[in-house]
Design an enzyme around this catalytic site. Structure first.
Site, PDB file in Angstrom:
ATOM      1  CE  LYS A  77      14.283   8.399   0.302  1.00  0.00           C
ATOM      2  NZ  LYS A  77      13.044   8.032   1.029  1.00  0.00           N
ATOM      3  CB  THR A 114      10.776  10.407  -1.211  1.00  0.00           C
ATOM      4  OG1 THR A 114      10.618   9.579  -0.076  1.00  0.00           O
ATOM      5  CG2 THR A 114       9.854  11.604  -1.118  1.00  0.00           C
ATOM      6  CB  VAL A 163      40.682  -3.515   6.371  1.00  0.00           C
ATOM      7  CG1 VAL A 163      41.270  -2.294   7.060  1.00  0.00           C
ATOM      8  CG2 VAL A 163      39.691  -3.091   5.297  1.00  0.00           C
ATOM      9  CG  ASN A 195      35.946  -1.885   5.423  1.00  0.00           C
ATOM     10  OD1 ASN A 195      36.085  -1.282   4.362  1.00  0.00           O
ATOM     11  ND2 ASN A 195      35.662  -3.175   5.483  1.00  0.00           N
ATOM     12  CG  HIS A 205      31.166  -0.837   4.838  1.00  0.00           C
ATOM     13  ND1 HIS A 205      32.129  -1.812   4.758  1.00  0.00           N
ATOM     14  CD2 HIS A 205      30.893  -0.697   6.155  1.00  0.00           C
ATOM     15  CE1 HIS A 205      32.411  -2.254   5.979  1.00  0.00           C
ATOM     16  NE2 HIS A 205      31.678  -1.582   6.842  1.00  0.00           N
TER      17      HIS A 205
END
Ligand SMILES: O=c1[nH]c(=O)c2[nH]c(=O)[nH]c2[nH]1
Length: 295
Positions: free
Chosen positions: A12, A57, A225, A252, A254
């Site tokens: 992965k 994966t 924010v 923003n 995350h």
């Protein structure tokens, strides 16, 4: 024509995680992008329709977060990578070699008011100063607009978001403790010439950063924010008298709570993302000054 499966592996890529370690009120933070690749006795998956015994994966991705959770005290990217690789080889008999790559983002503890901040971080050397000037024949300088781009900041606590509209489309839960991270873009327009443009630039930036992070020991709580953006803009205007208006854009960025393998979320392991991101912007003016256009 005879065809032979020569070598094979599967893994992965670009698994992004954030990890916080809290030592009292001092927080440590890393952001890693991880890749795993497993060499294993899985010829049959390439040569037949059987996937028997395969470490998917997707399982590898979950394990990236699980091992981050298991690293319960502060560790280096090297120590983490060794733990992860060792886990794959010891857990799965068909896996003979695990290869792990880690890229660590350049987050550094920030200094606020000349002191290292307990839970505030910034990305090293990422910011760009921007300048826009307009000069008209017969009029001279019409406007000077300075700004900053890519000033990337993060705090591991003292941020929440609650009380927003919840309806059938809402999945986000209220929170009183989250990571907040953004890459500040700001442009501010001068009404007059400051004594020193570089000092004005530093003054506006320092004022905004102090509002974002708060004092080095305790920080300052951000309920959104949006609220923090207005506080930052207001602080820049207060710090530099020649600024008449300031435009701020705060994505923003995350960091999503992550609970690998039935574990509990303890504000420790996060899925790091850059897309999609929130996008919050506003222009703040001194008194009745006209807001300047986004430049
Ligand atoms: O501070 C925030 N403002 C928002 O508008 C918003 N929307 C969201 O999903 N999370 C957040 N956080």
């Amino acid at each position: 024509m005879a065809a032979k499966l020569a070598v094979h592996q599967h893994g992965k890529s670009r698994v992004r995680l954030g990890r916080t370690w809290k030592e009292g009120s001092v927080h440590h933070f890393v952001e890693w992008k991880v890749q795993s690749m497993l060499e294993s006795d899985m010829e049959h998956a390439f040569l037949t329709s059987s996937n028997k015994g395969m470490t998917a994966t997707d399982t590898q991705k979950n394990t990236v977060y699980y091992i981050a959770k298991k690293c319960s005290s502060r560790c280096t990217a090297e120590e983490y990578a060794i733990e992860l690789a060792k886990h794959f080889v010891s857990e799965y008999p068909l896996v003979s070699r695990a290869k792990v790559w880690v890229e660590q983002a350049p987050w550094k503890r920030v200094d606020v008011m000349d002191h290292p901040h307990n839970h505030g971080f910034t990305k090293d050397n990422a910011e760009i100063k921007t300048v826009y000037v307009s000069f008209a024949e017969g009029k001279g300088v019409e406007s000077v607009t300075t700004g900053v781009q890519g000033l990337t900041v993060l705090k591991t606590t003292q941020s929440g978001y609650e009380g927003f509209l919840h309806d059938k489309y809402t999945m986000l839960k209220d929170t009183t403790d989250r990571i907040v991270a953004t890459s500040i873009t700001a442009t501010w327009r001068y009404s007059g010439e400051p004594k020193d443009y570089d000092k004005a630039y530093e003054g506006a930036k320092t004022a905004m950063l102090q509002k974002f992070f708060g004092p080095p020991d305790k920080g300052v709580f951000s309920p959104s924010v949006q609220f923090t953006l207005f506080e930052m803009g207001k602080a820049a205007i207060q710090a530099v008298p020649e600024i008449e208006s300031i435009y701020l854009n705060l994505p923003n960025l995350h960091f999503l709570p992550c609970t690998p393998v039935t574990s509990k979320f303890e504000n420790d392991v996060y899925i790091a993302t850059s897309e999609p991101h929130g996008n919050i912007e506003a222009t703040i003016t001194r008194g009745m000054a006209e807001p300047h256009a986004k430049l």
